[in-house]
Design a protein around this motif. Structure first.
Motif, PDB file in Angstrom:
ATOM      1  N   LEU A   9       0.835  -1.204   0.000  1.00 54.94           N
ATOM      2  CA  LEU A   9       0.000   0.000   0.000  1.00 54.94           C
ATOM      3  C   LEU A   9       0.868   1.252   0.000  1.00 54.94           C
ATOM      4  N   LEU A  11       0.959   5.181   0.515  1.00 55.46           N
ATOM      5  CA  LEU A  11       0.156   6.152   1.254  1.00 55.46           C
ATOM      6  C   LEU A  11       0.588   7.555   0.853  1.00 55.46           C
ATOM      7  N   GLN A  83      -4.317   3.069  12.158  1.00 57.74           N
ATOM      8  CA  GLN A  83      -4.402   3.995  11.042  1.00 57.74           C
ATOM      9  C   GLN A  83      -2.989   4.261  10.556  1.00 57.74           C
ATOM     10  N   GLY A  89      -5.056   9.006   6.624  1.00 59.59           N
ATOM     11  CA  GLY A  89      -4.643   7.713   6.096  1.00 59.59           C
ATOM     12  C   GLY A  89      -5.679   6.611   6.158  1.00 59.59           C
ATOM     13  N   GLU A  90      -5.190   5.406   5.967  1.00 59.53           N
ATOM     14  CA  GLU A  90      -6.014   4.199   5.890  1.00 59.53           C
ATOM     15  C   GLU A  90      -6.069   3.482   7.236  1.00 59.53           C
ATOM     16  N   LYS A  91      -7.257   3.057   7.637  1.00 60.36           N
ATOM     17  CA  LYS A  91      -7.425   2.246   8.836  1.00 60.36           C
ATOM     18  C   LYS A  91      -7.446   0.784   8.415  1.00 60.36           C
ATOM     19  N   LEU A  92      -6.526   0.001   8.969  1.00 59.04           N
ATOM     20  CA  LEU A  92      -6.418  -1.414   8.633  1.00 59.04           C
ATOM     21  C   LEU A  92      -6.590  -2.263   9.887  1.00 59.04           C
ATOM     22  N   LEU A 179      -3.119   4.650  -2.088  1.00 54.43           N
ATOM     23  CA  LEU A 179      -4.351   4.781  -1.317  1.00 54.43           C
ATOM     24  C   LEU A 179      -4.306   6.101  -0.557  1.00 54.43           C
ATOM     25  N   GLY A 180      -5.432   6.489  -0.018  1.00 57.49           N
ATOM     26  CA  GLY A 180      -5.450   7.633   0.896  1.00 57.49           C
ATOM     27  C   GLY A 180      -5.951   8.889   0.300  1.00 57.49           C
TER      28      GLY A 180
END
Length: 180
Positions: A9, A11, A83, A89-92, A179-180
């Protein structure tokens, strides 16, 4: 590695968290399918493949990053939402048996976690003296440090021929992973 489900990913740089402009975060799902003694398995693999400065704890509950080191987090127990990439950002979701490799500059913050959430962390040899940067730091100045961090010599699980090196050396494919 027993299961090769790996998710790279990229970011985007945030307002106060630089992330890494060249390298993707690497999420390895279920590195060890046998859930027994995960802490020891991660520690042994990291040591065997020259990832040093090993520690066992959780993940800070504030956005931070390291401008002088890459970092690996092996989830030894429990589960969490983390996150990555800063507030934008992305929460995984991660759980016991998963592993995340963060290139220098990648923001990370624990959003929520199970009661016994535990990670084993480490850094490539020579990068054990990492810094802890927050949204208060000058992200532009930190970007210069991030650009100087050398690639690790090995994947923390599979060594010199592991997938990390293949992904991190294939920088030109970045557009398909942003992503993001």
């Amino acid at each position: 590695m027993e299961n090769k489900h790996i998710i790279p990913l990229f970011l985007r740089s945030g307002k106060h968290i630089p992330n890494n402009p060249d390298l993707p975060l690497m999420l390895y799902k279920q590195v060890f399918t046998d859930q027994k003694n995960l802490e020891n398995k991660f520690k042994a693999s990291f040591a065997e493949h020259n990832w040093r400065g090993t520690w066992t704890n959780g993940v800070f509950d504030y956005h931070h990053y390291h401008s002088t080191a890459h970092e690996v987090l092996g989830v030894a127990a429990g589960s969490a939402t983390i996150q990555f990439g800063g507030p934008e950002g992305e929460k995984l979701e991660v759980k016991a048996g998963d592993m995340v490799i963060l290139p220098a500059g990648t923001g990370h913050c624990r959003i929520k976690a199970s009661r016994h959430f535990t990670v084993v962390g480490a850094y490539p040899a020579g990068q054990e003296k990492y810094d802890i940067c927050t949204e208060e730091d000058d992200a532009e100045a930190k970007k210069r440090q991030i650009a100087q961090v050398p690639l690790p010599a090995t994947d923390p699980i599979e060594g010199a021929n592991g997938p990390l090196l293949q992904y991190w050396q294939a920088k030109n494919s970045r557009s398909s992973f942003i992503l993001g």
